[in-house]
Write an enzyme that holds these catalytic residues in place. Structure first.
Site, PDB file in Angstrom:
ATOM      1  N   PRO A 148       0.834  -1.211   0.000  1.00 22.63           N
ATOM      2  CA  PRO A 148       0.000   0.000   0.000  1.00 22.63           C
ATOM      3  C   PRO A 148       0.864   1.255   0.000  1.00 22.63           C
ATOM      4  CG  PRO A 148      -0.711  -1.541   1.709  1.00 22.63           C
ATOM      5  CD  PRO A 148       0.602  -2.042   1.209  1.00 22.63           C
ATOM      6  N   LYS A 149       0.355   2.313  -0.619  1.00 20.47           N
ATOM      7  CA  LYS A 149       1.030   3.607  -0.602  1.00 20.47           C
ATOM      8  C   LYS A 149       0.401   4.447   0.501  1.00 20.47           C
ATOM      9  CE  LYS A 149       2.548   7.456  -3.461  1.00 20.47           C
ATOM     10  NZ  LYS A 149       2.224   8.483  -2.479  1.00 20.47           N
ATOM     11  N   TRP A 150       1.145   4.668   1.565  1.00 20.75           N
ATOM     12  CA  TRP A 150       0.649   5.366   2.745  1.00 20.75           C
ATOM     13  C   TRP A 150       0.675   6.867   2.523  1.00 20.75           C
ATOM     14  CZ3 TRP A 150      -1.469   2.489   6.526  1.00 20.75           C
ATOM     15  CH2 TRP A 150      -1.208   1.110   6.467  1.00 20.75           C
ATOM     16  N   ASP A 153      -3.180   6.098  -0.405  1.00 22.70           N
ATOM     17  CA  ASP A 153      -2.932   6.916  -1.582  1.00 22.70           C
ATOM     18  C   ASP A 153      -2.761   6.118  -2.867  1.00 22.70           C
ATOM     19  OD1 ASP A 153      -2.705   9.480  -2.504  1.00 22.70           O
ATOM     20  OD2 ASP A 153      -0.554   9.620  -2.198  1.00 22.70           O
ATOM     21  N   GLY A 154      -2.707   4.791  -2.798  1.00 23.49           N
ATOM     22  CA  GLY A 154      -2.477   3.988  -3.986  1.00 23.49           C
ATOM     23  C   GLY A 154      -1.674   2.753  -3.655  1.00 23.49           C
TER      24      GLY A 154
END
Length: 343
Positions: free
Chosen positions: A27-29, A178-179
């Site tokens: 995951p994009k934190w 975020d992505g």
């Protein structure tokens, strides 16, 4: 502290077969990038731009100094959750408020909105530099070292299943993430280099132009302010468009001149924009425009009732009625519990 390794944007989650050695996905934190350094006694947190974050997160530095069993350097993200267990999400606004000059305010916010550190790489352990290790080996070492430790330290989840990563891209947005980031398994850590891949949400919306700020040079349009109509029929500011060329900035002044609101003396009416701790010393006034022009913009996500980041200009929409530019057109993510992402 080494400079953080960076990521370049790509349009879709990449297939692992296209990268030698394969890919790991995570995951994009959506937080502050942080390099945590523990010397066996104290913890320091450095930002992506090499600025110290240590003083702003005393609850993190104190907890990590107790938790970390050995000297180390960790790469990760400082985030702030909000909401009750089972319905938590990341809170960017609460996180950004932590950057404050007053020590008393920092301590108060540390108690009210405590931060977490989500680790996703291990750069040094017991003084040994691990930068030349392939990511696959560093990840195994990170899990062995930090995996058993307690909150506020978390180790981000990963997968090598590209289809699961694509599911995460959609599902985890509901928790404020975020992505997705894709990391070559065989790659060493490359400080300051964009050797990773980031995939974010790309959406478009039609918005009404409310006004413009003059460029800092004093010539031309610096940014367009845009809005959307709420259910009550009121027009709300939702963000801005910037990054125009020098030529385009000057062209926009002439292009928008017929829409400028003017007082009885013929002077342009100016509005006062919202202020925050970053803009307290800046001129945030803007030239008001009659809300008659629609523009299509590209955006990634919403934060409350506003766009999370500066949006990108796509095209003018002379075919759209400004009154049709409402929040209803926006694609909103389904709610997802942050705790389910951290576990």
């Amino acid at each position: 502290m080494p400079a953080p390794m960076l990521a370049k944007a790509v349009d879709a989650v990449p297939d692992p077969g296209k990268v030698e050695g394969g890919l790991s996905y995570e995951p994009k934190w959506d937080g502050f990038r942080g390099i945590v350094s523990f010397d066996g006694d104290t913890v320091e947190i450095g930002s992506r731009g090499a600025k110290p974050l240590t003083r702003y997160f005393p609850e993190l530095t104190e907890a990590l100094a107790r938790l970390l069993p050995r000297r180390c350097v960790l790469d990760g993200e400082v985030v702030v959750p909000r909401g009750e267990p089972g319905a938590q999400r990341l809170d960017w606004e609460a996180l950004s408020q932590r950057i404050h000059p007053a020590e008393s305010r920092i301590r108060k916010l540390a108690e009210e909105t405590p931060a977490l550190f989500v680790a996703f790489d291990l750069l040094s352990l017991d003084g040994e530099d691990l930068l030349d290790w392939p990511f696959e080996r560093r990840r195994d070492a990170l899990e062995e070292f930090a995996g058993p430790l307690a909150s506020p330290l978390h180790v981000t989840r990963t997968t090598r299943d590209v289809e699961l990563a694509r599911t995460w891209l959609e599902r985890f947005e509901g928790a404020g993430l975020d992505g997705v980031v894709a990391k070559p398994l065989a790659a060493p850590y490359a400080p300051g280099k964009r050797t990773l891949f980031k995939i974010k949400h790309h959406r478009s919306a039609d918005v009404v132009v409310l006004g413009y700020r003059v460029h800092k040079s004093g010539a031309g349009v610096g940014s367009l302010l845009v809005g959307l109509y709420g259910e009550n029929g009121e027009l709300y500011g939702v963000g801005g468009i910037s990054a125009f060329s020098d030529v385009k900035r000057l062209e926009l002044v002439d292009e928008l001149a017929p829409l400028v609101e003017r007082d009885e003396s013929g002077e342009a009416v100016r509005g006062e924009g919202e202020r925050n701790r970053f803009s307290s010393a800046k001129d945030v006034s803007f030239v008001k425009l009659r809300p008659e022009r629609v523009v299509e913009v590209r955006y990634d996500q919403m934060e409350g009732h506003r766009f999370r980041h500066t949006v990108q200009f796509a095209r003018w929409r002379p075919d759209r009625d400004p009154a049709s530019c409402t929040y209803e057109q926006l694609e909103l993510p389904h709610s997802y519990d942050l705790g389910a992402v951290l576990d």
